[in-house]
Design a protein around this motif. Structure first.
Motif, short mmCIF file in Angstrom:
data_model
loop_
_atom_site.label_atom_id
_atom_site.label_comp_id
_atom_site.label_asym_id
_atom_site.label_seq_id
_atom_site.Cartn_x
_atom_site.Cartn_y
_atom_site.Cartn_z
N TRP A 1 0.85 -1.19 0.00
CA TRP A 1 0.00 0.00 0.00
C TRP A 1 0.88 1.24 0.00
O TRP A 1 2.04 1.21 0.46
N ILE A 2 0.36 2.34 -0.51
CA ILE A 2 1.11 3.59 -0.51
C ILE A 2 0.79 4.37 0.76
O ILE A 2 -0.29 4.24 1.34
N SER A 3 1.74 5.19 1.19
CA SER A 3 1.58 5.88 2.47
C SER A 3 2.15 7.28 2.41
O SER A 3 2.91 7.63 1.51
N SER A 4 1.74 8.08 3.40
CA SER A 4 2.29 9.42 3.60
C SER A 4 2.18 9.73 5.08
O SER A 4 1.30 9.20 5.78
N ALA A 5 3.07 10.58 5.58
CA ALA A 5 3.08 10.88 7.01
C ALA A 5 3.36 12.36 7.23
O ALA A 5 4.08 13.00 6.47
N SER A 6 2.78 12.87 8.32
CA SER A 6 2.99 14.27 8.70
C SER A 6 2.48 14.48 10.11
O SER A 6 1.44 13.93 10.49
N GLY A 7 3.22 15.23 10.91
CA GLY A 7 2.75 15.65 12.23
C GLY A 7 2.40 14.52 13.17
O GLY A 7 1.52 14.66 14.01
N GLY A 8 3.05 13.38 13.06
CA GLY A 8 2.78 12.25 13.93
C GLY A 8 1.74 11.28 13.41
O GLY A 8 1.53 10.21 13.99
N LEU A 9 1.05 11.62 12.32
CA LEU A 9 0.04 10.76 11.73
C LEU A 9 0.57 10.11 10.45
O LEU A 9 1.42 10.67 9.75
N VAL A 10 0.02 8.94 10.14
CA VAL A 10 0.38 8.20 8.93
C VAL A 10 -0.91 7.83 8.21
O VAL A 10 -1.89 7.42 8.85
N SER A 11 -0.93 7.98 6.90
CA SER A 11 -2.09 7.57 6.10
C SER A 11 -1.66 6.48 5.12
O SER A 11 -0.59 6.58 4.50
N PHE A 12 -2.48 5.44 5.01
CA PHE A 12 -2.23 4.32 4.10
C PHE A 12 -3.42 4.16 3.16
O PHE A 12 -4.57 4.30 3.57
N MET A 13 -3.11 3.83 1.90
CA MET A 13 -4.16 3.63 0.90
C MET A 13 -3.73 2.53 -0.06
O MET A 13 -2.57 2.48 -0.49
N GLU A 14 -4.67 1.66 -0.38
CA GLU A 14 -4.38 0.62 -1.37
C GLU A 14 -4.24 1.26 -2.74
O GLU A 14 -5.10 2.03 -3.18
N LYS B 1 15.36 -11.89 7.27
CA LYS B 1 15.11 -12.26 5.88
C LYS B 1 15.01 -13.78 5.83
O LYS B 1 15.99 -14.50 5.98
N ARG B 2 13.79 -14.29 5.61
CA ARG B 2 13.53 -15.72 5.74
C ARG B 2 13.61 -16.46 4.41
O ARG B 2 13.80 -17.67 4.39
N PHE B 3 13.42 -15.75 3.29
CA PHE B 3 13.51 -16.42 2.00
C PHE B 3 14.04 -15.42 0.96
O PHE B 3 13.93 -14.20 1.15
N PRO B 4 14.62 -15.90 -0.15
CA PRO B 4 15.35 -15.02 -1.08
C PRO B 4 14.51 -13.89 -1.67
O PRO B 4 15.02 -12.78 -1.87
N LEU B 5 13.24 -14.12 -1.98
CA LEU B 5 12.42 -13.11 -2.63
C LEU B 5 11.62 -12.26 -1.66
O LEU B 5 10.73 -11.52 -2.06
N GLN B 6 11.94 -12.35 -0.38
CA GLN B 6 11.24 -11.55 0.62
C GLN B 6 11.54 -10.07 0.43
O GLN B 6 12.70 -9.68 0.19
N LEU B 7 10.52 -9.22 0.51
CA LEU B 7 10.67 -7.78 0.31
C LEU B 7 10.48 -7.04 1.62
O LEU B 7 9.73 -7.46 2.50
N PHE B 8 11.17 -5.91 1.71
CA PHE B 8 11.09 -5.05 2.90
C PHE B 8 10.73 -3.64 2.46
O PHE B 8 11.12 -3.19 1.39
N THR B 9 10.01 -2.95 3.29
CA THR B 9 9.68 -1.56 3.01
C THR B 9 9.49 -0.83 4.33
O THR B 9 9.63 -1.41 5.41
N GLY B 10 9.14 0.45 4.27
CA GLY B 10 8.96 1.20 5.50
C GLY B 10 8.50 2.62 5.24
O GLY B 10 8.32 3.04 4.10
N PHE B 11 8.30 3.35 6.31
CA PHE B 11 7.90 4.75 6.20
C PHE B 11 8.49 5.52 7.37
O PHE B 11 8.81 4.96 8.42
N CYS B 12 8.64 6.81 7.18
CA CYS B 12 9.19 7.71 8.19
C CYS B 12 8.04 8.47 8.85
O CYS B 12 7.06 8.83 8.20
N PHE B 13 8.13 8.69 10.17
CA PHE B 13 7.08 9.42 10.86
C PHE B 13 7.65 10.16 12.06
O PHE B 13 8.71 9.81 12.59
#
Length: 402
Positions: free
Chosen positions: A125-138, A382-394
């Motif tokens: 999902w895509i996300s955005s953050a500001s002022g301590g809040l985070v928004s997520f949207m498919e 990382k448990r398997f080769p094709l495992q993906l990681f992502t994150g967001f800043c807040f």
């Protein structure tokens, strides 16, 4: 990698617990050897507690809220946060799974905290953050938006903009006004016109929490370009990266930047006519607001193969011109191992986080100190080769409420 230490000594569970009842402690009277019960309520007034708490890291303050109900009230009082020392932004990392558990990195103490998000979101999902809040949207539906504070329980489910179902690409940006305790959301949607890959319907919808309503600010057909999932709000302007849809030669750039003033409900000129070119051929671009300055982190493509990454640069937009701020040293670029042409990056205040999708390695750049530094090793395995990681800043703020 430089700066790494075994993560086991740095990982701490970070959860809000139910405050305990206020308990007095026992004081011994030295003269008659009598025991006297002394309550903390009678010793430390609220204003002194607030002053003491204001000098502590946010992680410590959160734990203090679980000591007793009085401390809980002090921690969550408005006056406590007006005197709080500025906190550096955290980075929350999670992996491609159905779990809403992840780990947040505190750059001040260089520790990872185990956190469970208050609502169910997915890593794609895509996300955005500001002022301590985070928004997520498919990305491909944009029918619902999850808004929450990662440090506290509770999540608001907001209905997305009308007629927004099933776009081909979506982008979301969030801006919090801390003075009025309100926020603005901007959602950009792109959908291919049937039978013509070069033409794309593009629209921007704006949500104001004070009015609790959506307004369609602009609709336009983009020729040869489409929107994507990268956007940000900076100084009241919505910026969105666009991508070329035609055949791009080695001398042409595949990215551009469009800008829309959110205070203008109508847009007279074409977005493409006012588009800002990117500073060089990019494999990908990531937009962020650093102290009301638009900053972009981008993968620099090779001259003869622009789709192959050769380095990572950081630029700041100054009056529609890009100024290079920094370029990642080669030793850090190599430290990611086999870095994909696209990567995750976000930032706030003076910090920029850069992460490979294929590994939990996290690099931090302090733009004020001009310093590159690896975080301590993240406990996300990382448990398997094709495992993906992502994150967001807040921003770690307890008082932020959706």
């Amino acid at each position: 990698m430089e700066g790494e230490t075994p993560w086991e000594s740095h990982t701490v569970s970070f959860q809000f617990n139910q405050p305990a009842e206020d308990e007095p402690f026992t004081e011994i009277n030295a003269r008659n050897n009598e025991e006297t019960l002394v309550s903390l309520e009678a010793i430390i007034p609220d204003d002194i507690l607030e002053k003491v708490f204001s000098f502590m890291p946010i992680a410590c303050v959160v734990r203090l809220a679980s000591v007793c109900w009085r401390w809980y009230r002090v921690v969550h009082s408005i006056s406590s946060w007006t005197s709080m020392l500025p906190q550096k932004p955290w980075y929350f990392m999670f992996t491609s799974s159905d779990s809403i558990d992840g780990h947040a990195y505190d750059p001040s103490l260089r520790k990872w905290y185990s956190i469970t998000l208050p609502c169910h979101v997915k890593s794609n999902w895509i996300s955005s953050a500001s002022g301590g809040l985070v928004s997520f949207m498919e990305n491909e539906k944009s029918c619902e938006i999850c808004i929450f504070n990662p440090l506290v329980k509770g999540c608001r489910i907001l209905q997305g903009p009308p007629a927004a179902h099933n776009p081909d690409y979506s982008a979301i940006a969030m801006s919090v006004n801390q003075k009025s305790n309100s926020y603005t959301l901007a959602v950009a949607k792109s959908k291919q016109i049937p039978g013509d890959y070069l033409q794309w319907d593009f629209s921007i919808d704006i949500y104001e929490s004070e009015n609790c309503s959506w307004v369609t600010s602009i609709k336009e057909v983009l020729m040869g370009w489409r929107g994507g999932d990268e956007s940000v709000i900076c100084n009241g302007v919505f910026y969105c990266l666009i991508y070329a849809t035609g055949i791009v030669g080695a001398s042409e750039w595949r990215h551009g930047l469009i800008a829309h003033d959110l205070s203008a409900r109508t847009h007279c000129s074409s977005l493409l006519s006012m588009a800002i070119p990117v500073p060089c051929s990019l494999t990908c671009g990531r937009l962020m607001n650093l102290k009301d300055k638009l900053v972009m982190v981008g993968g620099i493509g090779k001259q003869d193969r622009p789709d192959i990454i050769k380095g990572i640069g950081i630029w700041e937009l100054c009056k529609k011109e890009w100024r290079e701020v920094a370029r990642m040293p080669h030793k850090f670029f190599q430290g990611f191992g086999e870095l994909d042409d696209v990567f995750a990056s976000c930032g706030m205040e003076d910090l920029i986080y850069i992460q490979s999708y294929g590994a939990p390695a996290l690099l931090v750049y302090d733009i004020s100190q001009k310093q590159w530094r690896w975080s301590v090793k993240c406990p996300v395995p990382k448990r398997f080769p094709l495992q993906l990681f992502t994150g967001f800043c807040f921003e770690p703020r307890i008082e932020a409420v959706a």
